[in-house]
Design a protein around this motif. Sequence first.
Motif, short mmCIF file in Angstrom:
data_model
loop_
_atom_site.label_atom_id
_atom_site.label_comp_id
_atom_site.label_asym_id
_atom_site.label_seq_id
_atom_site.Cartn_x
_atom_site.Cartn_y
_atom_site.Cartn_z
N MET A 140 -24.85 -12.07 34.27
CA MET A 140 -24.86 -11.84 32.82
C MET A 140 -25.34 -10.42 32.52
O MET A 140 -26.45 -10.05 32.90
N PRO A 141 -24.53 -9.62 31.81
CA PRO A 141 -24.98 -8.27 31.47
C PRO A 141 -26.25 -8.33 30.60
O PRO A 141 -26.33 -9.15 29.68
N ALA A 142 -27.19 -7.47 30.91
CA ALA A 142 -28.46 -7.47 30.18
C ALA A 142 -29.00 -6.06 30.05
O ALA A 142 -28.67 -5.17 30.83
N ILE A 143 -29.81 -5.87 29.01
CA ILE A 143 -30.41 -4.55 28.74
C ILE A 143 -31.93 -4.72 28.68
O ILE A 143 -32.42 -5.64 28.03
N ALA A 144 -32.64 -3.82 29.35
CA ALA A 144 -34.10 -3.87 29.30
C ALA A 144 -34.59 -2.98 28.16
O ALA A 144 -34.20 -1.80 28.08
N VAL A 145 -35.39 -3.55 27.29
CA VAL A 145 -35.88 -2.80 26.12
C VAL A 145 -37.38 -3.04 25.93
O VAL A 145 -37.92 -4.04 26.41
N SER A 146 -37.99 -2.13 25.21
CA SER A 146 -39.40 -2.31 24.86
C SER A 146 -39.53 -3.45 23.85
O SER A 146 -38.61 -3.71 23.08
N GLU A 147 -40.68 -4.08 23.87
CA GLU A 147 -40.98 -5.10 22.85
C GLU A 147 -40.82 -4.50 21.46
O GLU A 147 -40.51 -5.20 20.51
N ASP A 148 -41.07 -3.20 21.35
CA ASP A 148 -41.07 -2.53 20.04
C ASP A 148 -39.76 -1.80 19.76
O ASP A 148 -39.71 -0.91 18.92
N THR A 149 -38.70 -2.15 20.46
CA THR A 149 -37.45 -1.42 20.27
C THR A 149 -36.91 -1.58 18.84
O THR A 149 -37.19 -2.58 18.17
N HIS A 150 -36.16 -0.59 18.39
CA HIS A 150 -35.62 -0.63 17.03
C HIS A 150 -34.56 -1.72 16.89
O HIS A 150 -33.85 -2.01 17.85
N TYR A 151 -34.41 -2.28 15.71
CA TYR A 151 -33.48 -3.39 15.56
C TYR A 151 -32.02 -3.01 15.78
O TYR A 151 -31.18 -3.87 16.06
N SER A 152 -31.73 -1.71 15.70
CA SER A 152 -30.34 -1.30 15.94
C SER A 152 -29.94 -1.57 17.40
O SER A 152 -28.77 -1.78 17.71
N ILE A 153 -30.92 -1.56 18.31
CA ILE A 153 -30.65 -1.85 19.72
C ILE A 153 -30.33 -3.34 19.87
O ILE A 153 -29.38 -3.73 20.55
N THR A 154 -31.11 -4.15 19.19
CA THR A 154 -30.86 -5.60 19.20
C THR A 154 -29.48 -5.89 18.63
O THR A 154 -28.71 -6.68 19.19
N ARG A 155 -29.15 -5.22 17.54
CA ARG A 155 -27.84 -5.41 16.94
C ARG A 155 -26.73 -4.98 17.89
O ARG A 155 -25.69 -5.64 18.00
N ALA A 156 -26.96 -3.85 18.55
CA ALA A 156 -25.94 -3.34 19.47
C ALA A 156 -25.66 -4.39 20.55
O ALA A 156 -24.50 -4.60 20.93
N ALA A 157 -26.73 -5.03 21.03
CA ALA A 157 -26.53 -6.06 22.06
C ALA A 157 -25.64 -7.17 21.52
O ALA A 157 -24.76 -7.69 22.22
N GLY A 158 -25.85 -7.53 20.26
CA GLY A 158 -25.01 -8.55 19.63
C GLY A 158 -23.57 -8.07 19.51
O GLY A 158 -22.62 -8.77 19.88
N ILE A 159 -23.39 -6.86 19.02
CA ILE A 159 -22.05 -6.32 18.79
C ILE A 159 -21.28 -6.18 20.11
O ILE A 159 -20.09 -6.47 20.18
N LEU A 160 -21.99 -5.75 21.15
CA LEU A 160 -21.33 -5.50 22.44
C LEU A 160 -21.00 -6.79 23.19
O LEU A 160 -20.41 -6.74 24.26
N GLY A 161 -21.41 -7.91 22.64
CA GLY A 161 -21.13 -9.17 23.31
C GLY A 161 -22.11 -9.46 24.44
O GLY A 161 -21.90 -10.38 25.24
N ILE A 162 -23.17 -8.68 24.50
CA ILE A 162 -24.19 -8.92 25.52
C ILE A 162 -25.10 -10.06 25.07
O ILE A 162 -25.49 -10.91 25.87
#
Length: 524
Positions: free
Chosen positions: A205-227
């Motif tokens: 499963m493709p996954a991205i490592a992010v900080s607990e404090d990452t900006h919500y645009s990163i979370t959104r990008a994960a959603g948009i990219l199908g990750i």
Amino acid sequence: MYRTNYTATNTHPFQATAKQEVAPFKTDLFDADFFREHAETAVAELQAYLTDKTVKGLNLTDPFTLLKTAEALMTKETETIAPFDKKRFRAILNLYIKTGIQVHSPGYMGRQFSGVVPLAGVFDMVNSVLNQPSSFYEAAQLPNVAERIMSRELNRFIGYEEDRFTMVTTSGGSLANLTALLAARNNEWPDGWKKGMKACHEKGMPAIAVSEDTHYSITRAAGILGIGENQLVRLPVDASRKICIGKVQPVLDEAKRNGLHVFCLVASAGTTSVGAIDPLDELAGIARRNRLWMHVDGAHGASLLVSDRLRPRLKGIEKADSLTWDAHKMLFVPSPCSLLFYKEKEKSYGAFHQEASYVFEKQEDIYTGFDSAGKNFECTKRPLIMNLWVLWAIYGRAFFSEKIEYLCRLCKEAYKIVEEAPDFETIHRPESNILCFRYKPHGMQHVIVPDFQTEIRNRVRKNGTFFISKVDIDKEAALRVVFMNHEIRPEHIRRLLHEIREAARGILGEKNGIIYHPYPDSTL
Ligand SMILES: *Cc1c(COP(=O)(O)O)cnc(C)c1O
């Protein structure tokens, strides 16, 4: 109809004949003198607005009242073009000015968008009137050249290899982040663009490592990219809200054991909540050892690079594969103006893997070599760079570095003031120009007021003198100030604390049965 037999009628082929085929469309909206006169009206109103140095935040209006006011300003004429009504024009202008967050006032401390350099605003008008969308050199020659210049100017502070890096402008940092993560995904799964997510699941499963404090645009990008948001591997942060270096490898190992294929690590250079800068150099080492794409979200803090004094805080940034940098935050130009840097030029074309971009890349001529369309999502894109370049061209780097240094010094001073106030609690040592804290008066632990900090924030906002924000830190609300205005002085910070105390007193006074003793020797 096009006439071929023009000798017979003895008229030029493009001249109108006696019988008009199409009645001309007449309007004075494009008249040059008309433009100048009303541009001057607007400039005069803005001059008055900029002259006003009152400390104020936001005059928060009931949206339905504002809706009615705005509707009342509309012409009732429906049949013909209404004549220009100067009064209406001014009224709309004034309503716009009055209802905004007063970003040029020292009372504005709440958000990351800046009180822009007014000259950059003037240039934004030039952009709008000239309307040269900048994805293609042909349509926007100077903006594309200015992009090339600014990318080199700013890369002097990043430190990418000069003939290998590239930069593209995007409409906002959120879009820059999405674009970078797309490039990272397509770099890992070159088939992904055509075959879709099916191609991406072959390694897990493709996954991205992010900080607990990452900006919500990163979370959104994960959603948009199908990750998928669930495939974000959260890296814990330490007390200063930076990614805790010692915990990264164990978390990555565990993700692997759970069947995740982490392909990208996102670090922040200036988190949105507290402005913390992750340990980029160490993270780059971990990313390299684990063969991860490293993206640095420097939307807020990358601007610190232009200061010789502050640059060391971002040590290691030149090792990142991609970097998001918002000029509409700490470089003080109108929004949006975001820059996305890549260490390797070829990787930038991976984000939008379409035949078209490849084709013109291969057959690049001197003009299309300056196009950015292959690297950005937008088709029609504002010439975002011009407002920045014009300031840089006229004033040079020092304007930016000096203003940023002042804002960071001010933030340090604010930390000291809050730290010394016994009824306030500090949460972190500021690394940039963002400071979070809580109001915790004596005996407060015995007083249960749910959402106390949020209520304080709302009351301060309603009072209209200061505009501050609120953020959750470790699931508890905190007050947050962002210094974007160099006219803020330490006395404004003391005044803000006083205002917070008054707001709290009001809130506590309204709660039944609570006896509240404000701190006896508060300094104001
Ligand atoms: C502001 C910000 C963003 C979003 O950028 P926009 O330009 O508002 O889209 C992303 N990441 C961080 C760290 C930010 O501070």
